[in-house]
Design a protein around this motif. Structure first.
Motif, PDB file in Angstrom:
ATOM      1  N   LYS A  49      26.679  23.385   7.766  1.00  0.00           N
ATOM      2  CA  LYS A  49      27.988  22.879   7.360  1.00  0.00           C
ATOM      3  C   LYS A  49      28.042  22.889   5.837  1.00  0.00           C
ATOM      4  N   ARG A  50      29.094  23.469   5.287  1.00  0.00           N
ATOM      5  CA  ARG A  50      29.261  23.535   3.837  1.00  0.00           C
ATOM      6  C   ARG A  50      30.554  22.851   3.440  1.00  0.00           C
ATOM      7  N   THR A  51      30.486  22.133   2.327  1.00  0.00           N
ATOM      8  CA  THR A  51      31.659  21.449   1.789  1.00  0.00           C
ATOM      9  C   THR A  51      32.223  22.273   0.650  1.00  0.00           C
ATOM     10  N   VAL A  52      33.545  22.372   0.605  1.00  0.00           N
ATOM     11  CA  VAL A  52      34.219  23.199  -0.389  1.00  0.00           C
ATOM     12  C   VAL A  52      35.299  22.374  -1.073  1.00  0.00           C
ATOM     13  N   GLU A  53      35.330  22.436  -2.409  1.00  0.00           N
ATOM     14  CA  GLU A  53      36.425  21.842  -3.176  1.00  0.00           C
ATOM     15  C   GLU A  53      37.264  22.993  -3.729  1.00  0.00           C
ATOM     16  N   ILE A  54      38.551  22.999  -3.397  1.00  0.00           N
ATOM     17  CA  ILE A  54      39.442  24.081  -3.793  1.00  0.00           C
ATOM     18  C   ILE A  54      40.479  23.531  -4.766  1.00  0.00           C
ATOM     19  N   SER A  55      40.443  24.040  -5.992  1.00  0.00           N
ATOM     20  CA  SER A  55      41.442  23.671  -7.001  1.00  0.00           C
ATOM     21  C   SER A  55      42.380  24.865  -7.171  1.00  0.00           C
ATOM     22  N   LYS A  92      26.124  23.735  -0.618  1.00  0.00           N
ATOM     23  CA  LYS A  92      25.399  24.290   0.518  1.00  0.00           C
ATOM     24  C   LYS A  92      24.310  23.363   1.047  1.00  0.00           C
ATOM     25  N   ASP A  93      24.057  22.265   0.338  1.00  0.00           N
ATOM     26  CA  ASP A  93      22.966  21.397   0.766  1.00  0.00           C
ATOM     27  C   ASP A  93      23.412  19.945   0.741  1.00  0.00           C
ATOM     28  N   LYS A  94      22.476  19.025   0.850  1.00  0.00           N
ATOM     29  CA  LYS A  94      22.818  17.619   1.009  1.00  0.00           C
ATOM     30  C   LYS A  94      22.878  16.831  -0.301  1.00  0.00           C
ATOM     31  N   ASP A  95      22.621  17.485  -1.445  1.00  0.00           N
ATOM     32  CA  ASP A  95      22.705  16.748  -2.706  1.00  0.00           C
ATOM     33  C   ASP A  95      24.173  16.612  -3.130  1.00  0.00           C
TER      34      ASP A  95
END
Length: 181
Positions: A49-55, A92-95
């Motif tokens: 699971k990857r988190t993405v911030e889109i501006s 891509k990771d948990k940090d």
């Protein structure tokens, strides 16, 4: 007396030149939005699971109807295309730090609901799917040309519309602790 008169004349000239320069500038408006989404990458038997911030920044040129030039409230002429720039930061990771950054831009009448995401060193197109992003399977980006460090690509959306965009920055080793979530 002579110094005072020269000072007044200099200030008046400076004001005139400044106002003329400002009148020559194009009127533009920038609309900025930032959203956070997630997407899944399948790597063999594992799912990441990857988190993405889109501006997203949408720059519109403002054009006013010439028939209303003497009015205070002038009608806008609808601009056909705007310059849209999207900055995508991927964790891509948990940090708490983002690991990748992709900046791309394109011209469009409406901000298309797509972003670029990555899987290792491969760029992929993903579309908005509620709180998540859905990676378009079997989607290949056609490389058009490169201008300096920028690379131009074309992809065709589900309606058959070709969208040409320029990747301005792609850093898959980007790690900026100042840009944490």
């Amino acid at each position: 007396m002579n110094i005072r008169r020269n000072l007044k004349l200099s200030v008046a000239s400076l004001c005139l030149v400044t106002s003329m320069a400002m009148a020559q500038e194009k009127d533009t408006e920038a609309l900025k939005t930032t959203t956070t989404k997630t997407y899944m990458i399948h790597k063999g038997d594992e799912v990441e699971k990857r988190t993405v911030e889109i501006s997203t920044v949408r720059n519109n040129d403002i054009k006013l109807d010439e028939n209303d030039s003497t009015k205070i409230n002038q009608d806008r002429i609808v601009q056909s295309k705007s310059m849209i720039t999207k900055t995508v930061k991927i964790d891509k990771d948990k940090d708490d730090a983002f690991d990748e950054k992709i900046v791309f831009s394109y011209k469009s009448a409406t901000p298309e609901d797509f972003v670029l995401v990555s899987n290792d060193n491969e760029l992929m197109v993903a579309i908005d799917n509620g709180e998540n992003l859905k990676i378009l399977e079997n989607m290949s980006l056609k490389s058009k040309n490169s201008l300096g460090n920028n690379q131009a690509y074309i992809f065709t959306d589900n309606n058959g519309k070709e969208i040409e965009f320029m990747v301005e920055e792609y850093d898959n080793s980007w790690n900026n602790m100042n840009d944490s979530k």
